[in-house]
Design a protein around this motif. Structure first.
Motif, PDB file in Angstrom:
ATOM      1  N   ILE A 159     -10.409  23.598  25.371  1.00 31.15           N
ATOM      2  CA  ILE A 159      -9.765  22.605  26.242  1.00 31.15           C
ATOM      3  C   ILE A 159      -9.716  21.260  25.526  1.00 31.15           C
ATOM      4  N   TYR A 160      -8.504  20.753  25.337  1.00 31.86           N
ATOM      5  CA  TYR A 160      -8.294  19.467  24.657  1.00 31.86           C
ATOM      6  C   TYR A 160      -7.345  18.677  25.538  1.00 31.86           C
ATOM      7  N   MET A 161      -7.933  17.956  26.493  1.00 35.07           N
ATOM      8  CA  MET A 161      -7.113  17.413  27.581  1.00 35.07           C
ATOM      9  C   MET A 161      -7.480  15.969  27.906  1.00 35.07           C
ATOM     10  N   PRO A 162      -6.536  15.267  28.524  1.00 37.52           N
ATOM     11  CA  PRO A 162      -6.882  13.942  29.049  1.00 37.52           C
ATOM     12  C   PRO A 162      -7.718  14.099  30.320  1.00 37.52           C
ATOM     13  N   MET A 163      -8.262  13.004  30.810  1.00 36.47           N
ATOM     14  CA  MET A 163      -9.104  13.046  32.007  1.00 36.47           C
ATOM     15  C   MET A 163      -8.251  13.074  33.282  1.00 36.47           C
ATOM     16  N   THR A 164      -7.536  14.160  33.449  1.00 37.93           N
ATOM     17  CA  THR A 164      -6.787  14.372  34.686  1.00 37.93           C
ATOM     18  C   THR A 164      -7.535  15.438  35.481  1.00 37.93           C
ATOM     19  N   ILE A 180     -15.553  31.452  28.958  1.00 36.40           N
ATOM     20  CA  ILE A 180     -16.428  30.404  28.424  1.00 36.40           C
ATOM     21  C   ILE A 180     -15.559  29.227  28.001  1.00 36.40           C
ATOM     22  N   HIS A 181     -15.825  28.039  28.556  1.00 39.39           N
ATOM     23  CA  HIS A 181     -14.989  26.926  28.093  1.00 39.39           C
ATOM     24  C   HIS A 181     -15.648  26.179  26.943  1.00 39.39           C
ATOM     25  N   SER A 182     -14.795  25.677  26.074  1.00 34.15           N
ATOM     26  CA  SER A 182     -15.236  24.827  24.972  1.00 34.15           C
ATOM     27  C   SER A 182     -14.363  23.585  25.054  1.00 34.15           C
ATOM     28  N   VAL A 183     -14.914  22.525  25.651  1.00 32.34           N
ATOM     29  CA  VAL A 183     -14.115  21.309  25.808  1.00 32.34           C
ATOM     30  C   VAL A 183     -14.293  20.466  24.547  1.00 32.34           C
ATOM     31  N   ILE A 184     -13.178  20.038  24.001  1.00 29.27           N
ATOM     32  CA  ILE A 184     -13.200  19.210  22.787  1.00 29.27           C
ATOM     33  C   ILE A 184     -12.649  17.841  23.169  1.00 29.27           C
ATOM     34  N   PHE A 185     -13.435  16.815  22.978  1.00 29.07           N
ATOM     35  CA  PHE A 185     -13.036  15.462  23.343  1.00 29.07           C
ATOM     36  C   PHE A 185     -11.669  15.135  22.734  1.00 29.07           C
ATOM     37  N   ALA A 186     -10.773  14.566  23.551  1.00 25.09           N
ATOM     38  CA  ALA A 186      -9.389  14.372  23.122  1.00 25.09           C
ATOM     39  C   ALA A 186      -9.214  13.233  22.116  1.00 25.09           C
ATOM     40  N   GLY A 187     -10.301  12.826  21.472  1.00 25.40           N
ATOM     41  CA  GLY A 187     -10.178  11.853  20.384  1.00 25.40           C
ATOM     42  C   GLY A 187     -10.430  12.530  19.050  1.00 25.40           C
ATOM     43  N   PHE A 188     -10.804  13.814  19.082  1.00 25.18           N
ATOM     44  CA  PHE A 188     -11.067  14.517  17.831  1.00 25.18           C
ATOM     45  C   PHE A 188      -9.766  14.879  17.125  1.00 25.18           C
ATOM     46  N   SER A 189      -9.879  15.088  15.818  1.00 28.25           N
ATOM     47  CA  SER A 189      -8.710  15.373  14.986  1.00 28.25           C
ATOM     48  C   SER A 189      -8.329  16.854  15.045  1.00 28.25           C
ATOM     49  N   PHE A 280     -20.568  27.712  29.049  1.00 34.11           N
ATOM     50  CA  PHE A 280     -19.751  26.923  28.118  1.00 34.11           C
ATOM     51  C   PHE A 280     -20.435  26.742  26.777  1.00 34.11           C
ATOM     52  N   ILE A 281     -19.588  26.391  25.802  1.00 33.73           N
ATOM     53  CA  ILE A 281     -20.061  25.966  24.489  1.00 33.73           C
ATOM     54  C   ILE A 281     -19.621  24.513  24.376  1.00 33.73           C
ATOM     55  N   LEU A 282     -20.497  23.688  23.876  1.00 26.30           N
ATOM     56  CA  LEU A 282     -20.094  22.303  23.642  1.00 26.30           C
ATOM     57  C   LEU A 282     -20.585  21.920  22.257  1.00 26.30           C
ATOM     58  N   TYR A 283     -19.648  21.524  21.409  1.00 24.96           N
ATOM     59  CA  TYR A 283     -20.010  21.217  20.017  1.00 24.96           C
ATOM     60  C   TYR A 283     -20.586  19.805  19.919  1.00 24.96           C
ATOM     61  N   THR A 284     -21.662  19.714  19.154  1.00 24.94           N
ATOM     62  CA  THR A 284     -22.258  18.406  18.936  1.00 24.94           C
ATOM     63  C   THR A 284     -22.744  18.330  17.494  1.00 24.94           C
ATOM     64  N   CYS A 323     -19.222   8.613  37.501  1.00 21.20           N
ATOM     65  CA  CYS A 323     -19.730   8.772  36.150  1.00 21.20           C
ATOM     66  C   CYS A 323     -18.541   8.505  35.243  1.00 21.20           C
ATOM     67  N   THR A 324     -18.655   7.509  34.372  1.00 20.41           N
ATOM     68  CA  THR A 324     -17.478   7.104  33.583  1.00 20.41           C
ATOM     69  C   THR A 324     -17.279   7.959  32.325  1.00 20.41           C
ATOM     70  N   ALA A 325     -18.149   8.941  32.120  1.00 18.38           N
ATOM     71  CA  ALA A 325     -18.044   9.753  30.893  1.00 18.38           C
ATOM     72  C   ALA A 325     -16.809  10.650  30.909  1.00 18.38           C
ATOM     73  N   ASP A 326     -16.352  10.980  29.733  1.00 22.93           N
ATOM     74  CA  ASP A 326     -15.250  11.926  29.574  1.00 22.93           C
ATOM     75  C   ASP A 326     -15.825  13.349  29.613  1.00 22.93           C
ATOM     76  N   CYS A 327     -15.040  14.289  30.158  1.00 25.68           N
ATOM     77  CA  CYS A 327     -15.508  15.687  30.202  1.00 25.68           C
ATOM     78  C   CYS A 327     -15.674  16.275  28.799  1.00 25.68           C
ATOM     79  N   GLY A 328     -15.212  15.571  27.787  1.00 22.49           N
ATOM     80  CA  GLY A 328     -15.392  16.031  26.413  1.00 22.49           C
ATOM     81  C   GLY A 328     -16.836  15.925  25.940  1.00 22.49           C
ATOM     82  N   TRP A 329     -17.680  15.243  26.702  1.00 25.14           N
ATOM     83  CA  TRP A 329     -19.097  15.102  26.353  1.00 25.14           C
ATOM     84  C   TRP A 329     -19.934  15.800  27.413  1.00 25.14           C
TER      85      TRP A 329
END
Ligand code: PRX
Length: 663
Positions: A159-164, A180-189, A280-284, A323-329
């Motif tokens: 998932i590479y999405m804006p905060m909608t 299994i979702h893997s959300v990737i913050f939409a600022g990554f390349s 989920f998997i979340l890359y860090t 919570c002002t965080a992005d779902c990418g984190w």
């Protein structure tokens, strides 16, 4: 007593242990009396007795909560088991549950279907409100869309999405069917997306045409197209029309979100899933060049996110939580989606930048939605301070009753500003320490019970047993810094690194056998309060986000003009830490143009958040005789400090002298 009356407590002498601590903070802010009177935990005694109960019989404590707080299609048979060999915990085995059911249907079953789940505001000012009933229908529709494109239980959806609202909808749709979702913050390349997609073997990509950022469009689909050219496992891409940007749609692979949803039924029952089903998997970032895919599973994570949310934010049904965080984190996962929704909370979700159209945007949102509980990052607070109080003063913030911070330590000055300017000296501040790996908050004041000290995350949550140890694993004394470990398993703990269980064991379990090694230094003071003192590894914390120095170095050396590179953090007023790099070039001219080129290169390889602030060219890097780059020296140079440390192992004195001459 009002929180504006700090009660002094003796801070004691801070002994020089393994790590010296320079922080002496002795202000103590008790919970305001009216806050404590209405809180679920009202006093230090309340907190201590719950913590003691959990410590005395963790199995009974968590089993009882799991039965009460989650829906079970089939009851679990065993609360907890530990596998010595793999160092992986199994929680609530034999049981079947579903995180999306817990977040949606369970609230509806309890009669809260008409309660607002999400109050969403887009950056341009468009808004949407979703009740629990409506959110459930949307999640079902999208779950059917996923099934329609062939997603099955165990498949990975990237998932590479804006905060909608579609972002949490997609996460919950995956959870509903066991994908299994893997959300990737939409600022990554594109590179970063492709790496993650390949590691996870993602089958489907979700994205949008673009995202709004400070009034401009970020072309997400374009980045995704580049990533998918290198992500052979991805068969399907579903594209949300968010900004109306013209995009290329690849025949057979790409579909418009709206077209698929329109045709999908809103009926999709939640799959009963084994407790340990991957959620989920979340890359860090870790201390090597390769990001770690942190794995969380269904029941334990969901329970821990929910309970930690309720305890730390003292949640009440009438609260409006933001919570002002992005779902990418991970913060967005646990405290925008799985924690608050499982607790039936009403959440504000905002798409855009805090300074668009101006610096008062956050305060406008607080006033408009009557936010009661506001959770943000110290880096944001430092930006608010810089922007000036006038933006805050334009708005009525009297709806606020509780403030929180996460992501990095908060310096006492920023804490005091937050307390005075945002909290009007009335709101407790919860400084929450946790990590992607821990799944939820591990240490934090419980706001009605635990007096706060600016800069301390205070005490562990019930069921969490921190121990500070030295490098041999022995516990250190009060006020002596050491490695922060967690001695007992907890339900929200990670279950592994995706595809790399050897690394998982090595990083978290082998250095201090039998305890979880968090990777942070910490100390506890004479009141048993914990103070986090920064990382023990080569991980930077830039604006509350983790970056590995080695990842940045690998990106730099992949550039043909770079021979060698070293990245370090240096103090930065707003970001906490900024990235400073030292580069030796091949036969290229080390000039301004190359500096810009290298900044752009890192941006392209990793993303904007990793772009170095400083690039210094050097003929060679200071190394030990065994060839290790002396980062400590470079760190001091980057920070403009005198070099006082031991340089006897330095191989090339000249390299150091030249670097210092550059200052
Ligand atoms: O170093 C600690 C710091 O952030 C790291 C975890 O980063 P990440 O997995 O990206 O998760 C951030 C959001 C939970 C920790 O190892 N950190 C996080 N919260 C705090 C903190 N440092 C000090 N105080 C905190 N409250």
């Amino acid at each position: 007593m009002s929180t504006s009356d700090p009660t002094s407590v003796a801070s004691g002498q801070i002994a020089s242990g393994n790590i010296d601590s320079v922080m002496h903070e002795n202000r103590l802010f008790p919970p305001p009396a009216d806050f404590a009177a209405n809180a679920c935990l009202k006093s230090m005694e309340d907190y201590q007795s719950m913590w003691d109960e959990a410590a005395a019989d963790p199995q009974a404590f968590w089993a009882d909560l799991a039965k009460k707080e989650l829906h079970w299609f089939e009851p679990f048979k065993e609360t907890f088991a530990w596998n010595e060999e793999s160092c992986v915990a199994e929680w609530f085995s034999g049981g079947k549950t579903n995180a999306a059911y817990n977040c949606l249907d369970r609230n509806i079953d309890q009669g809260h279907g008409d309660r607002t789940a999400i109050l969403w505001e887009g950056e341009p000012g468009d808004t949407r409100t979703l009740t629990y009933n409506q959110l459930q229908k949307e999640v079902c529709r999208f779950a059917n869309v996923l099934k329609g494109v062939g997603v099955e239980q165990g498949d990975v959806v990237s998932i590479y999405m804006p905060m909608t609202p579609e972002l949490p909808i997609a996460m919950l749709a995956c959870a509903r069917i066991g994908a299994i979702h893997s959300v990737i913050f939409a600022g990554f390349s594109a590179e970063a997306i492709a790496d993650r997609n390949n590691d996870a073997k993602a089958k489907v990509q979700l994205t949008s045409d673009g995202a709004w950022r400070r009034g401009k469009v970020l072309k997400l689909k374009e980045t995704v197209d580049e990533a998918l050219a290198k992500s052979p496992t991805v068969e399907t891409c579903i594209v949300l029309n968010r900004v109306g940007e013209e995009v290329e749609m690849q025949e057979g692979r790409d579909h418009w979100w709206g077209d698929l949803v329109e045709k999908a039924s809103d009926d999709c029952s939640a799959t009963p899933l084994d407790s340990e089903t991957p959620l989920f998997i979340l890359y860090t970032s870790g201390s090597t060049g390769k990001p770690k895919g942190i794995l969380h599973t269904t029941a334990g994570y969901n329970l821990f996110a929910k309970k930690s949310f309720q305890w730390v934010f003292d949640h009440k049904a009438e609260d409006v939580f933001w919570c002002t965080a992005d779902c990418g984190w991970v913060t967005g996962h646990s405290y925008l989606v799985y924690g608050p929704l499982a607790a039936g909370a009403t959440c504000v979700m905002y798409e855009g930048a805090p300074n668009f159209p101006d610096e008062a945007r956050f305060w406008e949102i607080v006033e408009k939605y009557q936010v009661t509980t506001f959770y943000t990052a110290p880096t944001a607070i430092r930006a608010f301070i810089k922007w000036g109080d006038e933006h805050v003063e334009k708005h009525d913030l009297s709806s606020l009753r509780l403030l929180g911070t996460v992501g990095e330590g908060i310096n006492p000055e920023a804490w005091m500003w937050y307390h005075k300017k945002i909290g009007n000296q009335q709101c407790p501040i919860v400084d929450t320490w946790w990590q992607t790996e821990t799944g939820g908050i591990m240490m934090s004041p419980l706001p009605g019970a635990i007096p706060t000290k600016p800069g301390s995350c205070t005490k562990p949550l019930p069921g969490i047993i921190p121990k500070i140890v030295d490098e041999s694993g022995n516990e250190v004394d009060e006020n002596q810094g050491g490695w922060l470990t967690i001695a007992e398993p907890w339900p929200g703990m990670l279950r592994g690194i995706w595809n790399d269980m050897d690394r998982y064991k090595e990083v978290y379990w082998e250095k201090v056998p039998g305890k979880y090694l968090a990777g942070d230094n910490a100390r506890y003071d004479e009141d048993g309060y914990y103070w986090i003192m920064g990382r023990i590894d080569d991980v930077l914390n830039v604006s509350g986000h983790r970056l590995s120095t080695i990842e940045i170095e690998s990106a730099l050396v992949s550039h043909p003009k770079v021979a060698e590179a070293a990245a370090v953090g240096r103090p930065h007023d707003l970001k906490g830490e900024a990235v400073a790099v030292f580069v030796s070039v091949t036969d290229a001219e080390p000039n301004e143009a190359l500096r810009d080129e290298l900044k752009q290169h890192v941006r392209k390889e990793i993303g904007a958040l990793a772009q170095p602030d400083d690039i210094r060219f050097t003929a060679s890097l200071p190394k030990t005789r065994s060839g290790k780059i002396m980062r400590r020296l470079l760190k001091d140079i980057a920070a403009g400090k005198e070099i006082v440390g031991d340089t006897t192992t330095l191989e090339d004195y000249e390299a150091l002298a030249k670097l210092r001459d550059e200052d």
